[in-house]
Design a protein around this motif. Sequence first.
Motif, PDB file in Angstrom:
ATOM      1  N   ILE A 196     -56.092 -26.495  85.754  1.00 49.59           N
ATOM      2  CA  ILE A 196     -55.121 -25.443  85.431  1.00 49.59           C
ATOM      3  C   ILE A 196     -53.830 -25.641  86.224  1.00 49.59           C
ATOM      4  O   ILE A 196     -52.726 -25.503  85.678  1.00 49.59           O
ATOM      5  CB  ILE A 196     -55.723 -24.056  85.727  1.00 49.59           C
ATOM      6  CG1 ILE A 196     -56.891 -23.780  84.778  1.00 49.59           C
ATOM      7  CG2 ILE A 196     -54.666 -22.964  85.587  1.00 49.59           C
ATOM      8  CD1 ILE A 196     -57.668 -22.533  85.121  1.00 49.59           C
ATOM      9  N   VAL A 197     -53.962 -25.963  87.496  1.00 50.31           N
ATOM     10  CA  VAL A 197     -52.782 -26.160  88.341  1.00 50.31           C
ATOM     11  C   VAL A 197     -51.935 -27.315  87.818  1.00 50.31           C
ATOM     12  O   VAL A 197     -50.705 -27.204  87.684  1.00 50.31           O
ATOM     13  CB  VAL A 197     -53.218 -26.404  89.799  1.00 50.31           C
ATOM     14  CG1 VAL A 197     -52.055 -26.930  90.636  1.00 50.31           C
ATOM     15  CG2 VAL A 197     -53.756 -25.117  90.415  1.00 50.31           C
ATOM     16  N   MET A 198     -52.570 -28.439  87.523  1.00 52.40           N
ATOM     17  CA  MET A 198     -51.810 -29.592  87.037  1.00 52.40           C
ATOM     18  C   MET A 198     -51.133 -29.299  85.705  1.00 52.40           C
ATOM     19  O   MET A 198     -49.985 -29.690  85.480  1.00 52.40           O
ATOM     20  CB  MET A 198     -52.742 -30.808  86.918  1.00 52.40           C
ATOM     21  CG  MET A 198     -53.084 -31.442  88.256  1.00 52.40           C
ATOM     22  SD  MET A 198     -53.904 -33.053  88.092  1.00 52.40           S
ATOM     23  CE  MET A 198     -55.534 -32.546  87.568  1.00 52.40           C
ATOM     24  N   ALA A 199     -51.812 -28.568  84.825  1.00 51.56           N
ATOM     25  CA  ALA A 199     -51.215 -28.242  83.530  1.00 51.56           C
ATOM     26  C   ALA A 199     -49.969 -27.383  83.701  1.00 51.56           C
ATOM     27  O   ALA A 199     -48.928 -27.631  83.081  1.00 51.56           O
ATOM     28  CB  ALA A 199     -52.240 -27.526  82.658  1.00 51.56           C
ATOM     29  N   ASN A 200     -50.036 -26.367  84.559  1.00 54.16           N
ATOM     30  CA  ASN A 200     -48.892 -25.476  84.765  1.00 54.16           C
ATOM     31  C   ASN A 200     -47.718 -26.208  85.404  1.00 54.16           C
ATOM     32  O   ASN A 200     -46.563 -26.049  84.994  1.00 54.16           O
ATOM     33  CB  ASN A 200     -49.296 -24.302  85.655  1.00 54.16           C
ATOM     34  CG  ASN A 200     -49.485 -23.018  84.867  1.00 54.16           C
ATOM     35  OD1 ASN A 200     -49.321 -22.994  83.649  1.00 54.16           O
ATOM     36  ND2 ASN A 200     -49.833 -21.958  85.546  1.00 54.16           N
ATOM     37  N   VAL A 201     -48.005 -27.004  86.420  1.00 51.05           N
ATOM     38  CA  VAL A 201     -46.934 -27.691  87.137  1.00 51.05           C
ATOM     39  C   VAL A 201     -46.291 -28.756  86.258  1.00 51.05           C
ATOM     40  O   VAL A 201     -45.062 -28.896  86.211  1.00 51.05           O
ATOM     41  CB  VAL A 201     -47.473 -28.299  88.444  1.00 51.05           C
ATOM     42  CG1 VAL A 201     -46.426 -29.207  89.100  1.00 51.05           C
ATOM     43  CG2 VAL A 201     -47.889 -27.195  89.409  1.00 51.05           C
ATOM     44  N   ILE A 202     -47.096 -29.520  85.541  1.00 50.61           N
ATOM     45  CA  ILE A 202     -46.554 -30.569  84.682  1.00 50.61           C
ATOM     46  C   ILE A 202     -45.705 -29.959  83.566  1.00 50.61           C
ATOM     47  O   ILE A 202     -44.656 -30.504  83.198  1.00 50.61           O
ATOM     48  CB  ILE A 202     -47.702 -31.420  84.089  1.00 50.61           C
ATOM     49  CG1 ILE A 202     -48.357 -32.255  85.196  1.00 50.61           C
ATOM     50  CG2 ILE A 202     -47.208 -32.310  82.971  1.00 50.61           C
ATOM     51  CD1 ILE A 202     -49.637 -32.938  84.784  1.00 50.61           C
ATOM     52  N   ALA A 203     -46.108 -28.807  83.075  1.00 53.04           N
ATOM     53  CA  ALA A 203     -45.389 -28.203  81.962  1.00 53.04           C
ATOM     54  C   ALA A 203     -44.049 -27.623  82.376  1.00 53.04           C
ATOM     55  O   ALA A 203     -43.045 -27.793  81.677  1.00 53.04           O
ATOM     56  CB  ALA A 203     -46.243 -27.115  81.321  1.00 53.04           C
ATOM     57  N   GLY A 204     -43.989 -26.913  83.514  1.00 51.23           N
ATOM     58  CA  GLY A 204     -42.765 -26.180  83.831  1.00 51.23           C
ATOM     59  C   GLY A 204     -42.263 -26.279  85.250  1.00 51.23           C
ATOM     60  O   GLY A 204     -41.221 -25.682  85.556  1.00 51.23           O
ATOM     61  N   GLY A 205     -42.957 -26.964  86.145  1.00 49.54           N
ATOM     62  CA  GLY A 205     -42.476 -27.134  87.508  1.00 49.54           C
ATOM     63  C   GLY A 205     -42.247 -25.815  88.222  1.00 49.54           C
ATOM     64  O   GLY A 205     -42.978 -24.839  88.038  1.00 49.54           O
TER      65      GLY A 205
END
Length: 588
Positions: free
Chosen positions: A168-177
């Motif tokens: 979940i963390v990687m998905a959120n960060v990769i998507a919108g920083g």
Amino acid sequence: MPATGSVGTMLVLAAVLLAALATVVIGTFGVRLARTTSDFLVAARSVGPRTNAAAISGEYLSAASFLGVAGLIAKHGADALWYPVGFTAGYLFLLMLVAAPLRRSGAYTVPDFAEFRLGSARLRLLAMILVVLIVGLYMVPQFHGAGLALRIMLGVPEWVGVVAVAGIVMANVIAGGMRSITFVQAFQYWLKLTAIAIPALAIGMHFLAGPQPVGEPMPPRAPTDLTVTIADGIVVEVDASTVLDLTGQIDGADIDGRVTFEPGERVLGEGTELRLRAGEAMPTIAGIPRDGDDWLRPGSGLGATDGQGAGLALYEVYSVILAIFLGTLGLPHVLVRFYTNRTGSLARWTSLIVIAMLAVFYLFPVLLGVLSRAYVLQVLLTGATDATVLLLPNAVFDGLGGQLLAALVAAGAIAAFLSTASGLLVCAAGVISTDVLRGSVRDFRISALAAGAVVMGLALAGTRLDISQSVGMVFAVAASTFAPLLLLGIWWRGLTVAGAAAGLIAGGTTSLAAVLIVVARGGAGTGWGAALLAHPAAWTVPLAFTVMVGVSLATRASVRDDVAAVLARMHVPERFGMVRDRDAERWG
């Protein structure tokens, strides 16, 4: 097995899924606004002080705060109060000495600040390496905590929690920083506050309605009939001859039935099951106050003592204070959030609001840590004190009430893992993409994916320590590296490249060596040698400052010619027009 029963397990699962879903949904609002490198790194420097303060608080209140503080107080008593006090008071240093000048530097990251202040690309590279190491050390216990929490709450293997939170963390960060996680972290602060305040107040009122003895002058005794399983092999101790019923291993020998524990330490093997009767004296993990009076008395030590007197306990306390107070202003994922403010003055306002938010939050883990001495004393035997907050609701309340409170706590725990890990990953991706790669949005995303995958692998393979112990050691590393660099770089014109590099290397290598030795051993142990490793800040921080100042004085001829202009840019208010953000210089 899950601790809440079938209905309770379903409620906990629903709460965890809702917290995760809210994280993803709120993150999508930031994704729509994230287009440029500035959006991904510092949210285009457009975050207001109240939103930023909530986001910083959400990021800063990690698993160590939500779960670890209560566990430390349950285990170590009065001395552990320095953790919540220090976690809050460290922001006073940020407010007074760092926040505004750091923002006015116009930098993107801590390595960017190092290059701005001293004009050295090599120093920037050294700072980047330290950022990655600190972030990695901080993220691993967050993922470990997620695995522990889901194992206790849902009965799933620990790796499930690690992989789920990391994904979940990687998905959120990769998507919108930074754009994405700013909204997420602000929401998660209020979720965590609600999730810990309501159970703490409910359990506190229950306690007052029917007082239970807390900190009484006797060794811990089982509050009810208990069956306790030792997940990992541990060393326990008793003060007097104690007869217990168990199945498993003691000191390598197989036992099944009643056995007498003689005074001293014994080794319980993994999977050993103890059956305790109500009122029966309990063994506890070695190295913590067993007597209730010692637990209440300051100076009884923070776990590395071995009966060697007040001097060792005093060293541990002062080392913790130094690590947390200075470590706060050296944490790279906290510092990067101050770059998101529009001005230095707003950065100061942000710090002030953060102090108030943290002060309110930390009242409740302290209360839960004290109440745990009445209701979940078994954590002092298993050593899983990080589970204190998770176990309390069902230990105090029967039926649906306890299950609902447990589900609320579960949602807050997941929010703690997600918010802190997200901020750490943004910080790591920012420095890797701008210092190793070209600094584009694509490079940021590649860096986030790589860093997240590596840390997840380390969490799956690594040794698990107490969350607050692990995080406290990371604070010691930050206090021994970036705290001297920032304080001297902002306030002393005599700092040189050689001095800064020597100080970073001296403080970084010694503090990191202490951390790695403790991790390799699976714990610090007892005595002075263990205390110096488990709480290194008392000697690594002075070493870093001394080396940084000494080498700078020896190389004073290399102080940059425009140091006055550089310092003025950090200290002169924005209305005089001297501030110039480095994003325009570096990326056009």
